[in-house]
Design a protein around this motif. Structure first.
Motif, mmCIF file in Angstrom:
data_model
loop_
_atom_site.group_PDB
_atom_site.id
_atom_site.type_symbol
_atom_site.label_atom_id
_atom_site.label_comp_id
_atom_site.label_asym_id
_atom_site.label_seq_id
_atom_site.Cartn_x
_atom_site.Cartn_y
_atom_site.Cartn_z
ATOM 1 N N GLY A 1 0.798 -1.221 0.000
ATOM 2 C CA GLY A 1 0.000 0.000 0.000
ATOM 3 C C GLY A 1 0.831 1.270 0.000
ATOM 4 O O GLY A 1 0.340 2.350 0.329
ATOM 5 N N LYS A 2 2.095 1.149 -0.408
ATOM 6 C CA LYS A 2 2.966 2.323 -0.461
ATOM 7 C C LYS A 2 3.020 2.875 -1.880
ATOM 8 O O LYS A 2 3.113 2.128 -2.853
ATOM 9 C CB LYS A 2 4.376 1.976 0.014
ATOM 10 C CG LYS A 2 4.454 1.724 1.505
ATOM 11 C CD LYS A 2 5.899 1.712 1.962
ATOM 12 C CE LYS A 2 6.050 1.768 3.444
ATOM 13 N NZ LYS A 2 5.484 0.673 4.173
ATOM 14 N N LEU A 3 2.978 4.200 -1.945
ATOM 15 C CA LEU A 3 3.100 4.909 -3.209
ATOM 16 C C LEU A 3 4.556 4.813 -3.637
ATOM 17 O O LEU A 3 5.442 5.344 -2.966
ATOM 18 C CB LEU A 3 2.708 6.362 -2.952
ATOM 19 C CG LEU A 3 2.128 7.208 -4.030
ATOM 20 C CD1 LEU A 3 1.059 6.493 -4.824
ATOM 21 C CD2 LEU A 3 1.575 8.485 -3.433
ATOM 22 N N ARG A 4 4.815 4.086 -4.724
ATOM 23 C CA ARG A 4 6.194 3.849 -5.126
ATOM 24 C C ARG A 4 6.637 4.705 -6.296
ATOM 25 O O ARG A 4 7.790 5.087 -6.384
ATOM 26 C CB ARG A 4 6.371 2.373 -5.492
ATOM 27 C CG ARG A 4 6.165 1.435 -4.322
ATOM 28 C CD ARG A 4 7.183 1.661 -3.215
ATOM 29 N NE ARG A 4 8.541 1.506 -3.703
ATOM 30 C CZ ARG A 4 9.189 0.353 -3.754
ATOM 31 N NH1 ARG A 4 8.634 -0.739 -3.269
ATOM 32 N NH2 ARG A 4 10.410 0.289 -4.247
ATOM 33 N N ALA A 5 5.721 4.961 -7.240
ATOM 34 C CA ALA A 5 6.134 5.654 -8.450
ATOM 35 C C ALA A 5 4.938 6.272 -9.158
ATOM 36 O O ALA A 5 3.786 5.979 -8.836
ATOM 37 C CB ALA A 5 6.851 4.668 -9.379
ATOM 38 N N MET A 6 5.247 7.134 -10.114
ATOM 39 C CA MET A 6 4.213 7.770 -10.930
ATOM 40 C C MET A 6 4.691 7.726 -12.380
ATOM 41 O O MET A 6 5.775 8.217 -12.696
ATOM 42 C CB MET A 6 4.014 9.219 -10.467
ATOM 43 C CG MET A 6 2.841 9.884 -11.113
ATOM 44 S SD MET A 6 2.423 11.433 -10.276
ATOM 45 C CE MET A 6 3.701 12.504 -10.880
ATOM 46 N N MET A 7 3.885 7.088 -13.221
ATOM 47 C CA MET A 7 4.232 6.924 -14.635
ATOM 48 C C MET A 7 3.528 8.015 -15.442
ATOM 49 O O MET A 7 2.291 8.047 -15.501
ATOM 50 C CB MET A 7 3.787 5.545 -15.119
ATOM 51 C CG MET A 7 4.266 5.199 -16.508
ATOM 52 S SD MET A 7 5.980 4.657 -16.607
ATOM 53 C CE MET A 7 5.856 2.943 -16.118
ATOM 54 N N PRO A 8 4.303 8.900 -16.072
ATOM 55 C CA PRO A 8 3.673 9.941 -16.892
ATOM 56 C C PRO A 8 2.982 9.347 -18.119
ATOM 57 O O PRO A 8 3.354 8.270 -18.583
ATOM 58 C CB PRO A 8 4.848 10.823 -17.330
ATOM 59 C CG PRO A 8 5.986 10.461 -16.441
ATOM 60 C CD PRO A 8 5.750 9.036 -16.022
#
Length: 175
Positions: A150-157
């Motif tokens: 449940g951890k925010l690991r990354a953001m893909m544009p």
């Protein structure tokens, strides 16, 4: 000659990873939609709307491919799609729309204030733009990658390929 590092995510990484903000919305599967429901899976969280004519259908079509390419491991990945247009996107409309991409995709909707709070927690911008034919919603188009804990690991544009998602999901499934 630099060799690409296959152990690094292709998406922009959150350092350090932090807990993905929880929410409670009406799911397109008629159940309460909470991120905690998907602990143990990698969640790809996207925001958009069913009347979108530009990026949303492209994003969803790209997100449908990793599930197929990952074969059995694809079952350990969940796409969650939260609307930025609660006026038109009820749970049933979202279910029909999302099932045209992948029947496992879950949409989230609710009242405007609920959805505004979720967008704020994720830094999502959404602005209603009126036109002669009605309205559209300009919105952020990156996809958040949340690990099994449940951890925010990354953001893909927007604009990355299905293979980039496959690469990153495989890495997140190993952790």
């Amino acid at each position: 000659l630099a060799v690409p590092d296959s152990t690094r995510l292709k998406a922009g990484v959150f350092t350090p990873p932090r807990a993905a903000p929880e929410f409670s919305l009406r799911g397109s599967d008629r159940a309460e939609l909470k991120l905690s429901r998907y602990r143990g899976k990698v969640v790809l969280l996207a925001f958009g709307f069913t009347h979108c004519t530009e990026v949303c259908h492209v994003t969803l079509a790209v997100l449908a491919q990793p599930r197929k390419k990952l074969a059995a491991a694809g079952n350990e990945m969940q796409v969650v799609y939260v609307t930025v247009d609660p006026e038109r996107d009820d749970a049933e409309r979202m279910r029909k729309y999302l099932s045209s991409f992948d029947t496992t995709f879950i949409g989230g909707t609710g009242v405007a204030d609920q959805l505004a709070a979720v967008r704020k927690n994720y830094g999502i911008v959404a602005n209603k733009v009126t036109s002669a034919g009605g309205y559209s919603v300009d919105h952020s188009s990156s996809v958040y990658m949340i690990d099994r804990e449940g951890k925010l690991r990354a953001m893909m544009p927007y604009g990355h390929s299905a293979d980039d998602y496959v690469h990153d999901v495989k890495l997140l499934l190993k952790k």
